[in-house]
Design a protein around this motif. Structure first.
Motif, PDB file in Angstrom:
ATOM      1  N   LEU A  91     -13.042  34.564 -41.455  1.00  0.00           N
ATOM      2  CA  LEU A  91     -12.313  34.861 -42.868  1.00  0.00           C
ATOM      3  C   LEU A  91     -10.405  34.971 -41.949  1.00  0.00           C
ATOM      4  CD1 LEU A  91     -13.909  36.045 -45.376  1.00  0.00           C
ATOM      5  CD2 LEU A  91     -13.490  33.796 -44.927  1.00  0.00           C
ATOM      6  N   ALA A  92      -9.886  34.646 -42.689  1.00  0.00           N
ATOM      7  CA  ALA A  92      -8.662  34.531 -41.796  1.00  0.00           C
ATOM      8  C   ALA A  92      -7.248  34.208 -42.441  1.00  0.00           C
ATOM      9  CB  ALA A  92      -8.545  33.186 -40.144  1.00  0.00           C
ATOM     10  N   THR A  93      -6.278  34.163 -42.244  1.00  0.00           N
ATOM     11  CA  THR A  93      -5.362  34.420 -43.647  1.00  0.00           C
ATOM     12  C   THR A  93      -4.030  33.938 -42.819  1.00  0.00           C
ATOM     13  OG1 THR A  93      -3.673  36.248 -44.559  1.00  0.00           O
ATOM     14  CG2 THR A  93      -4.384  36.684 -42.770  1.00  0.00           C
ATOM     15  N   PRO A  94      -3.231  33.103 -43.499  1.00  0.00           N
ATOM     16  CA  PRO A  94      -1.395  32.694 -42.616  1.00  0.00           C
ATOM     17  C   PRO A  94      -0.764  33.673 -42.753  1.00  0.00           C
ATOM     18  CG  PRO A  94      -2.280  31.489 -45.065  1.00  0.00           C
ATOM     19  CD  PRO A  94      -3.010  32.867 -44.947  1.00  0.00           C
ATOM     20  N   TYR A  95      -0.753  35.308 -42.942  1.00  0.00           N
ATOM     21  CA  TYR A  95       0.085  35.650 -43.130  1.00  0.00           C
ATOM     22  C   TYR A  95       0.024  37.222 -42.216  1.00  0.00           C
ATOM     23  CZ  TYR A  95       0.317  33.527 -48.209  1.00  0.00           C
ATOM     24  OH  TYR A  95       0.867  32.707 -48.964  1.00  0.00           O
ATOM     25  N   GLY A  96       0.874  38.010 -42.390  1.00  0.00           N
ATOM     26  CA  GLY A  96       1.652  39.257 -41.317  1.00  0.00           C
ATOM     27  C   GLY A  96       1.843  38.067 -39.759  1.00  0.00           C
ATOM     28  N   PRO A  97       2.511  39.374 -38.852  1.00  0.00           N
ATOM     29  CA  PRO A  97       2.865  39.410 -37.996  1.00  0.00           C
ATOM     30  C   PRO A  97       1.596  38.870 -37.062  1.00  0.00           C
ATOM     31  CG  PRO A  97       3.134  41.744 -38.528  1.00  0.00           C
ATOM     32  CD  PRO A  97       2.591  41.011 -39.365  1.00  0.00           C
ATOM     33  N   VAL A  98       2.589  37.877 -36.637  1.00  0.00           N
ATOM     34  CA  VAL A  98       1.378  37.946 -35.113  1.00  0.00           C
ATOM     35  C   VAL A  98       2.223  39.056 -33.785  1.00  0.00           C
ATOM     36  CG1 VAL A  98       1.404  36.217 -32.689  1.00  0.00           C
ATOM     37  CG2 VAL A  98       1.762  35.344 -35.658  1.00  0.00           C
ATOM     38  N   ARG A  99       0.766  39.448 -33.510  1.00  0.00           N
ATOM     39  CA  ARG A  99       1.037  40.865 -32.429  1.00  0.00           C
ATOM     40  C   ARG A  99      -0.020  40.253 -31.080  1.00  0.00           C
ATOM     41  NH1 ARG A  99       1.099  44.190 -37.271  1.00  0.00           N
ATOM     42  NH2 ARG A  99       3.014  44.847 -37.209  1.00  0.00           N
ATOM     43  N   ARG A 100       0.516  40.560 -29.961  1.00  0.00           N
ATOM     44  CA  ARG A 100      -0.695  40.221 -28.851  1.00  0.00           C
ATOM     45  C   ARG A 100      -1.502  41.273 -28.996  1.00  0.00           C
ATOM     46  NH1 ARG A 100      -1.582  43.569 -24.347  1.00  0.00           N
ATOM     47  NH2 ARG A 100      -1.821  42.235 -22.155  1.00  0.00           N
ATOM     48  N   GLY A 101      -3.690  40.607 -28.332  1.00  0.00           N
ATOM     49  CA  GLY A 101      -4.781  40.977 -28.598  1.00  0.00           C
ATOM     50  C   GLY A 101      -4.993  40.674 -30.237  1.00  0.00           C
ATOM     51  N   GLN A 102      -4.552  39.656 -30.881  1.00  0.00           N
ATOM     52  CA  GLN A 102      -4.863  39.367 -31.986  1.00  0.00           C
ATOM     53  C   GLN A 102      -5.926  37.910 -31.933  1.00  0.00           C
ATOM     54  OE1 GLN A 102      -1.707  38.502 -34.837  1.00  0.00           O
ATOM     55  NE2 GLN A 102      -1.865  40.398 -35.512  1.00  0.00           N
ATOM     56  N   ILE A 103      -7.049  37.940 -32.638  1.00  0.00           N
ATOM     57  CA  ILE A 103      -7.851  36.135 -32.360  1.00  0.00           C
ATOM     58  C   ILE A 103      -7.148  35.629 -33.853  1.00  0.00           C
ATOM     59  CG2 ILE A 103      -9.811  35.059 -33.087  1.00  0.00           C
ATOM     60  CD1 ILE A 103     -10.977  38.280 -31.422  1.00  0.00           C
ATOM     61  N   ARG A 104      -6.865  34.384 -33.668  1.00  0.00           N
ATOM     62  CA  ARG A 104      -5.926  33.543 -34.534  1.00  0.00           C
ATOM     63  C   ARG A 104      -6.369  32.454 -33.957  1.00  0.00           C
ATOM     64  NH1 ARG A 104      -1.090  34.184 -37.149  1.00  0.00           N
ATOM     65  NH2 ARG A 104      -0.711  36.676 -37.346  1.00  0.00           N
ATOM     66  N   CYS A 105      -6.590  31.724 -34.971  1.00  0.00           N
ATOM     67  CA  CYS A 105      -7.125  29.556 -35.629  1.00  0.00           C
ATOM     68  C   CYS A 105      -5.848  29.406 -35.601  1.00  0.00           C
ATOM     69  CB  CYS A 105      -7.753  30.199 -36.679  1.00  0.00           C
ATOM     70  SG  CYS A 105      -9.521  30.836 -36.172  1.00  0.00           S
ATOM     71  N   LEU A 106      -5.470  28.309 -34.556  1.00  0.00           N
ATOM     72  CA  LEU A 106      -4.729  27.609 -34.569  1.00  0.00           C
ATOM     73  C   LEU A 106      -5.137  26.192 -33.879  1.00  0.00           C
ATOM     74  CD1 LEU A 106      -3.336  27.395 -31.033  1.00  0.00           C
ATOM     75  CD2 LEU A 106      -5.118  29.213 -31.428  1.00  0.00           C
ATOM     76  N   PRO A 107      -3.737  25.780 -35.058  1.00  0.00           N
ATOM     77  CA  PRO A 107      -4.310  23.644 -34.277  1.00  0.00           C
ATOM     78  C   PRO A 107      -4.114  23.778 -33.300  1.00  0.00           C
ATOM     79  CG  PRO A 107      -2.645  24.233 -36.104  1.00  0.00           C
ATOM     80  CD  PRO A 107      -3.074  25.292 -35.511  1.00  0.00           C
ATOM     81  N   ASP A 108      -5.265  23.007 -32.495  1.00  0.00           N
ATOM     82  CA  ASP A 108      -5.044  21.935 -30.817  1.00  0.00           C
ATOM     83  C   ASP A 108      -4.411  21.574 -31.030  1.00  0.00           C
ATOM     84  OD1 ASP A 108      -5.650  21.449 -29.175  1.00  0.00           O
ATOM     85  OD2 ASP A 108      -8.292  21.209 -29.458  1.00  0.00           O
ATOM     86  N   PRO A 109      -3.281  21.889 -30.188  1.00  0.00           N
ATOM     87  CA  PRO A 109      -2.016  20.282 -29.542  1.00  0.00           C
ATOM     88  C   PRO A 109      -2.297  19.529 -28.982  1.00  0.00           C
ATOM     89  CG  PRO A 109      -2.073  22.601 -28.372  1.00  0.00           C
ATOM     90  CD  PRO A 109      -3.113  22.893 -28.848  1.00  0.00           C
ATOM     91  N   ARG A 110      -3.625  19.588 -28.841  1.00  0.00           N
ATOM     92  CA  ARG A 110      -4.192  17.974 -28.437  1.00  0.00           C
ATOM     93  C   ARG A 110      -4.855  17.129 -29.116  1.00  0.00           C
ATOM     94  NH1 ARG A 110      -7.701  20.619 -24.357  1.00  0.00           N
ATOM     95  NH2 ARG A 110      -8.033  21.248 -26.066  1.00  0.00           N
ATOM     96  N   GLN A 111      -5.017  17.343 -29.835  1.00  0.00           N
ATOM     97  CA  GLN A 111      -6.214  16.911 -30.687  1.00  0.00           C
ATOM     98  C   GLN A 111      -6.024  17.249 -32.222  1.00  0.00           C
ATOM     99  OE1 GLN A 111     -10.749  16.894 -29.831  1.00  0.00           O
ATOM    100  NE2 GLN A 111     -11.031  16.152 -31.091  1.00  0.00           N
ATOM    101  N   PRO A 112      -4.920  16.485 -33.085  1.00  0.00           N
ATOM    102  CA  PRO A 112      -4.872  16.677 -34.686  1.00  0.00           C
ATOM    103  C   PRO A 112      -6.325  17.189 -34.901  1.00  0.00           C
ATOM    104  CG  PRO A 112      -3.543  15.485 -33.371  1.00  0.00           C
ATOM    105  CD  PRO A 112      -4.799  15.343 -32.205  1.00  0.00           C
ATOM    106  N   GLY A 113      -6.184  17.687 -36.043  1.00  0.00           N
ATOM    107  CA  GLY A 113      -7.341  17.944 -37.396  1.00  0.00           C
ATOM    108  C   GLY A 113      -8.298  18.951 -37.168  1.00  0.00           C
ATOM    109  N   ARG A 114      -8.340  19.417 -35.166  1.00  0.00           N
ATOM    110  CA  ARG A 114      -8.979  19.762 -35.027  1.00  0.00           C
ATOM    111  C   ARG A 114      -8.373  21.770 -34.815  1.00  0.00           C
ATOM    112  NH1 ARG A 114     -10.843  20.323 -28.795  1.00  0.00           N
ATOM    113  NH2 ARG A 114     -12.281  21.922 -28.708  1.00  0.00           N
ATOM    114  N   TRP A 115      -9.466  22.876 -34.937  1.00  0.00           N
ATOM    115  CA  TRP A 115      -8.791  23.587 -34.504  1.00  0.00           C
ATOM    116  C   TRP A 115      -9.225  24.489 -33.487  1.00  0.00           C
ATOM    117  CZ3 TRP A 115      -5.312  26.014 -37.889  1.00  0.00           C
ATOM    118  CH2 TRP A 115      -4.223  25.459 -38.833  1.00  0.00           C
ATOM    119  N   LEU A 116      -9.047  25.766 -32.954  1.00  0.00           N
ATOM    120  CA  LEU A 116      -9.206  26.517 -31.731  1.00  0.00           C
ATOM    121  C   LEU A 116      -9.171  27.951 -32.438  1.00  0.00           C
ATOM    122  CD1 LEU A 116      -7.431  24.949 -29.055  1.00  0.00           C
ATOM    123  CD2 LEU A 116      -9.302  24.176 -29.404  1.00  0.00           C
TER     124      LEU A 116
END
Length: 105
Positions: free
Chosen positions: A31-56
């Motif tokens: 379960l993840a949220t788009p809110y909050g500051p980005v900090r070193r060490g966090q685990i984040r879900c992000l769009p794959d910059p090489r394959q649209p529609g895929r998440w990493l």
């Protein structure tokens, strides 16, 4: 002013590979949220910059000027991180709040 659609505060993701072991395993729910500051060490879900529609799912290694470098915890499992595609925009990423082990899904 046109009405806006509120963003749902949580999004569900499912881990599909071994790139984040031992922290996350294939089949784990997130379960993840788009809110909050980005900090070193966090685990984040992000769009794959090489394959649209895929998440990493990756760990933040560095934050610089609105861009982040992300790495896999299990570097031997994949090169699908900033080592191969470089820094990515921090906007549009989701902070992982909760891991639900696969055995509980």
């Amino acid at each position: 002013m046109a009405p806006t659609t509120p963003r749902w505060p949580l999004r569900r993701f499912v881990v599909r590979d071994k790139s984040m072991e031992p922290a996350l395993h294939a089949g784990d729910g997130l379960l993840a949220t788009p809110y909050g500051p980005v900090r070193r060490g966090q685990i984040r879900c992000l769009p794959d910059p090489r394959q649209p529609g895929r998440w990493l799912v990756k760990r933040v290694a560095a934050v610089r000027a609105g861009r982040i470098e992300v790495l896999s915890d299990n570097a031997g499992a994949t090169l699908a991180d900033s080592r191969s595609f470089g820094p990515v925009p921090a906007s549009g990423t989701y902070l992982v709040l909760l891991r639900i082990p696969a055995r509980l899904l």
